[in-house]
Design an enzyme around this catalytic site. Structure first.
Site, PDB file in Angstrom:
ATOM      1  CE  LYS A   1       5.414   2.118   5.887  1.00  0.00           C
ATOM      2  NZ  LYS A   1       4.064   2.316   4.997  1.00  0.00           N
TER       3      LYS A   1
ATOM      4  CG  HIS B   1      -0.942  -5.288   4.167  1.00  0.00           C
ATOM      5  ND1 HIS B   1      -0.482  -4.712   5.232  1.00  0.00           N
ATOM      6  CD2 HIS B   1      -0.446  -4.933   3.071  1.00  0.00           C
ATOM      7  CE1 HIS B   1       0.136  -3.577   4.752  1.00  0.00           C
ATOM      8  NE2 HIS B   1       0.311  -3.675   3.441  1.00  0.00           N
TER       9      HIS B   1
ATOM     10  CE  LYS C   1       2.976   0.379  10.072  1.00  0.00           C
ATOM     11  NZ  LYS C   1       1.601   0.723   9.541  1.00  0.00           N
TER      12      LYS C   1
ATOM     13  CG  ASP D   1      -2.128   2.075   8.410  1.00  0.00           C
ATOM     14  OD1 ASP D   1      -2.555   3.049   8.008  1.00  0.00           O
ATOM     15  OD2 ASP D   1      -0.918   1.872   8.008  1.00  0.00           O
TER      16      ASP D   1
ATOM     17  CB  SER E   1      -0.976   0.027   1.271  1.00  0.00           C
ATOM     18  OG  SER E   1      -0.089   0.056   2.300  1.00  0.00           O
TER      19      SER E   1
ATOM     20  CD  GLU F   1       0.411   3.729   9.864  1.00  0.00           C
ATOM     21  OE1 GLU F   1       0.783   3.261  10.831  1.00  0.00           O
ATOM     22  OE2 GLU F   1       1.048   3.563   8.518  1.00  0.00           O
TER      23      GLU F   1
ATOM     24  CD  GLU G   1       1.972  -5.157   7.753  1.00  0.00           C
ATOM     25  OE1 GLU G   1       1.426  -4.675   8.914  1.00  0.00           O
ATOM     26  OE2 GLU G   1       2.574  -4.386   6.982  1.00  0.00           O
TER      27      GLU G   1
ATOM     28  CD  GLU H   1      -0.359  -1.588   8.998  1.00  0.00           C
ATOM     29  OE1 GLU H   1       0.043  -1.488  10.069  1.00  0.00           O
ATOM     30  OE2 GLU H   1       0.229  -1.506   8.010  1.00  0.00           O
TER      31      GLU H   1
ATOM     32  CG  HIS I   1       6.788  -3.994   9.218  1.00  0.00           C
ATOM     33  ND1 HIS I   1       6.051  -5.158   9.333  1.00  0.00           N
ATOM     34  CD2 HIS I   1       5.828  -2.891   9.401  1.00  0.00           C
ATOM     35  CE1 HIS I   1       5.184  -5.025   9.564  1.00  0.00           C
ATOM     36  NE2 HIS I   1       4.652  -3.796   9.593  1.00  0.00           N
TER      37      HIS I   1
ATOM     38  CG  ASP J   1       2.636   5.046   5.733  1.00  0.00           C
ATOM     39  OD1 ASP J   1       3.470   5.346   5.179  1.00  0.00           O
ATOM     40  OD2 ASP J   1       2.025   3.966   5.665  1.00  0.00           O
TER      41      ASP J   1
HETATM   42  C1  LIG Z   1       3.481  -0.859   6.467  1.00  0.00           C
HETATM   43  C2  LIG Z   1       2.585  -0.785   5.616  1.00  0.00           C
HETATM   44  O1  LIG Z   1       2.232  -1.022   4.655  1.00  0.00           O
HETATM   45  P1  LIG Z   1       3.146  -1.249   3.269  1.00  0.00           P
HETATM   46  O2  LIG Z   1       4.257  -1.433   3.573  1.00  0.00           O
HETATM   47  O3  LIG Z   1       2.361  -2.230   2.366  1.00  0.00           O
HETATM   48  O4  LIG Z   1       2.807   0.374   2.628  1.00  0.00           O
HETATM   49  C3  LIG Z   1       1.891   0.509   5.976  1.00  0.00           C
HETATM   50  O5  LIG Z   1       0.978   0.965   5.206  1.00  0.00           O
HETATM   51  O6  LIG Z   1       1.991   1.365   7.044  1.00  0.00           O
HETATM   52 MG   LIG Z   2       0.486   2.996   6.781  1.00  0.00          MG
END
Ligand SMILES: C=C(OP(=O)(O)O)C(=O)O
Ligand SMILES: [Mg+2]
Length: 428
Positions: A339, A156, A390, A244, A43, A287, A207, A166, A367, A314
């Site tokens: 990230k 996911h 996370k 999330d 995503s 999030e 996940e 999430e 992650h 994010d």
């Molecule tokens: C970890 C996530 O998913 P992705 O790595 O698929 O973006 C997220 O959206 O926070």
């Molecule tokens: Mg996210």
């Protein structure tokens, strides 16, 4: 000790979804060898740095990652051999300049990040330091609250579960990381039983969280609250809940389409929905409550809920210093997701974190949904004192490895180990 780079070699490996990704080995003059592997999201935010992946075979003839590998072994190696791996800024800026595009699209953000992380690890090893020690500016460390994603939905779970991506548990009331992880794992197992009793399947998503076809996006909150209690803990006090929704994934033409509930909500109604959830459940953070394009909605969301819970951006910020700066200026969110592969270098990631920190924002290292067993982010989180990490459910090897690395770090730090706990949240 001689930390001059002698050799750089990349290869294609598989990530946790079985997709190709990049792994990089670096050898220093003194014989030190280090390795790093690059994760990848599903995503992804629209403005993330550009990875050369194989999602679009028409574009690269199925050779996206192989092109990134060639770029590391060719252009990048040629530019970096002879440089000091201990000079992270120089390494990263050299690659940014060599790439020459605003989004790392020529060499590939995955090529660049693999080298950036491997260089840090090599320099740490050569200096006889653990990675978390090497990455720390002041040798002050903080063990993060593990944000454990126990129910998966959205992309996911291939849109077979909840619309929200999430549902995380945050054992913020634990006295230390080891105990927090134990509480989280116990709750995860209790949740499995709760789901079984309801006749739900307990297969997991990308996940590691359970991904049943729930009746609504609220139902997982009821189930998780029950599981926390079943495990013997107090929702909110011992273990809080974080969401999330990854709402960019269900935002279409100005509305939030909740398929599970057969509803399309305006930003205003989506905010009301979150207010109701915050009223009724022990939610400490949300999030990507609204979409990456919906800055107006985000402003309203921040006004309505920003003094009650942590609102983490994010997709809207993609770990970019420029976008976080804009968010701070416009009063959007009060926290950022971090990230490394959204921006593509260790140096720029640290810059974004510094910016957010100086605005009093919360920090959440994360992650990606496609991971490897590389636990770089565990050391990174402890060193930067971000306070939260996370990294999925306690049920898949590539996620567990990150939690296990934190156990090792906590053990090694002994009485110098400090657990972030509730204070890691900007609200709560
Ligand atoms: C970890 C996530 O998913 P992705 O790595 O698929 O973006 C997220 O959206 O926070
Ligand atoms: Mg996210």
């Amino acid at each position: 000790m001689n930390t001059t780079i002698q050799k750089i070699h990349a290869r294609e490996i598989l990530d946790s979804r079985g997709n190709p990704t990049v792994e990089v080995d670096i050898v220093l003059q003194d014989g030190t060898k280090a390795r790093a592997a690059v994760p990848s999201g599903a995503s992804t935010g629209k403005y993330e740095a550009f990875e050369l992946r194989d999602r679009d075979p028409k574009r690269y003839g199925g050779k996206g990652v192989l092109t990134a590998v060639t770029n590391v072994n060719g252009d990048i190696a040629n530019a970096l051999i002879g440089l000091d791996a201990g000079d992270q800024k120089l390494i990263d800026l050299t690659m940014i300049e060599l790439d020459g595009t605003p989004n790392k699209g020529r060499l590939g953000a995955n090529a660049i990040l693999g080298v950036s992380m491997a260089a840090a690890r090599a320099a740490a090893q050569a200096n006889g330091l653990q990675l978390y020690e090497y990455l720390s500016e002041d040798r002050r460390y903080l063990l993060p609250v593990p944000m454990m994603n126990v129910m998966n939905g959205g992309v996911h779970a291939q849109w077979q579960g909840a619309d929200f991506q999430e549902y995380m548990i945050a054992p913020l009331g634990a006295p230390n990381f080891r105990t927090a992880l134990q509480w989280g794992a116990e709750t995860y197992r209790a949740l499995q039983k709760t789901l079984q009793k309801k006749g739900y399947p307990t297969a997991v998503g990308d996940e590691g969280g359970f991904a049943p076809k729930v009746a609504s996006n609220e139902e997982p909150l009821e189930l998780i609250t029950l599981a926390i209690e079943e495990a013997g803990y107090q929702p909110g006090k011992d273990i809080a809940i974080s969401l999330d929704p990854a709402s960019s994934g269900f935002y279409h033409y100005g509305q939030y389409e909740l398929k599970r509930e057969q509803k399309a909500l305006t930003p205003e109604d989506m905010i009301k929905y979150y207010q109701m959830l915050v009223e009724n459940y022990s939610i400490i953070s949300i999030e990507d409550g609204l979409a990456e394009e919906d800055w107006t909605g985000w402003k309203m969301l921040t006004k309505e809920l920003g003094d009650r819970i942590e609102l983490i951006g994010d997709d809207i910020f993609v770990t970019s210093p420029a976008l976080v700066k804009r968010g701070i200026k416009e009063g959007i969110a009060n926290s950022v997701l971090i990230k490394l592969n959204q921006i593509g270098t260790v140096t720029e990631t640290l810059e974004t974190m510094q910016l957010a920190k100086s605005a009093g924002w919360g920090l959440n290292v994360s992650h990606r949904s496609g991971e490897t067993v590389d636990s770089f982010i565990s050391d990174f989180t402890v060193a930067t004192r971000a306070g939260k990490l996370k990294t999925g459910a306690p049920s898949r090897g590539e996620r567990i490895e990150k939690y296990n690395q934190l156990l090792r770090i906590e053990e090694e730090l002994g009485n110098r180990a400090v657990y972030a706990g509730r204070k890691a949240f900007v609200r709560g």
